[in-house]
Design a protein around this motif. Structure first.
Motif, PDB file in Angstrom:
ATOM      1  N   ASP A   1       0.848  -1.188   0.000  1.00 43.28           N
ATOM      2  CA  ASP A   1       0.000   0.000   0.000  1.00 43.28           C
ATOM      3  C   ASP A   1       0.888   1.243   0.000  1.00 43.28           C
ATOM      4  N   THR A   2       1.080   1.824  -1.173  1.00 43.54           N
ATOM      5  CA  THR A   2       1.981   2.969  -1.296  1.00 43.54           C
ATOM      6  C   THR A   2       1.381   4.255  -0.730  1.00 43.54           C
ATOM      7  N   GLU A   3       0.087   4.234  -0.385  1.00 47.40           N
ATOM      8  CA  GLU A   3      -0.512   5.400   0.269  1.00 47.40           C
ATOM      9  C   GLU A   3       0.102   5.628   1.654  1.00 47.40           C
TER      10      GLU A   3
END
Length: 200
Positions: A93-95
């Motif tokens: 999850d690059t968020e």
């Protein structure tokens, strides 16, 4: 004390099915996301690195062109800028990532300290500006980029923990040797469960 999490090269080409996929790579991607879902608040900074190699050349001899790769210094083409192989694994999850580092742009590069962020700053500059003193290290591959990044972080004066349950290596023997080397160099070799047991 300011703590950072370094997520090293959790990319499609380094996970199962990729050009240089390692066993356990997808599990690392999912595991890092799980770690951050439970402990994001304990990190002042989350940094992720990616190989971002040039398609136009052999990247300073990093890509084997005229001979078979030796899988030590020369490699098949991988993580070419703009390709799906260079993208983060979808389970990561690059968020939850604050800073993205690209390395290996036309040259061999194993350590996150050899790359720059979108603004052109080195990771050393990023760490200094955020007052980071402690780094937890996860990612791929144990025996190459995790090893090199950890050694450089120690050289930079950081206290480093390597989470053995959130790394994956090219080979068992070289990964074990890398962890022994990192422990000898001053890194703490642990599992991410230490966060559950004692917090920071």
């Amino acid at each position: 004390m300011s703590r950072a999490l370094f997520v090293i090269d959790v990319q499609n080409d380094f996970t199962e099915g990729g050009a240089l996929g390692v066993d356990g790579g997808a599990a690392v991607a999912a595991g890092v996301t799980e770690l951050l879902s439970r402990h994001r608040g304990e990190y002042d900074l989350v940094v992720a690195s990616r190989d971002w190699h040039s398609a136009e050349n052999d990247n300073g001899g990093h890509f084997a062109v005229d001979a078979e790769p030796d899988f030590v210094d020369t490699w098949p083409p991988h993580c070419v800028a703009g390709t799906d192989g260079a993208e983060y694994h979808p389970a990561l999850d690059t968020e939850l990532v604050d800073v993205h580092i690209r390395k290996g742009q036309g040259v061999p590069a194993y350590s996150i300290f050899e790359g720059t962020d979108d603004a052109g700053d080195t990771i050393s500059e990023v760490l200094t500006s955020h007052g980071v003193t402690d780094i937890d290290m996860v990612g791929i591959a144990t025996d190459y980029c995790v090893r090199a990044s950890t050694l450089d972080a120690l050289e930079h004066g950081q206290h480093v923990r390597v989470f053995t349950d959130l790394i994956a290596g090219v080979a068992d023997a070289s990964s074990a040797a890398a962890l022994a080397e990192l422990g000898h160099a001053g890194a703490e070799i642990a599992e991410s469960t230490v966060l559950d047991e004692a917090g920071r």
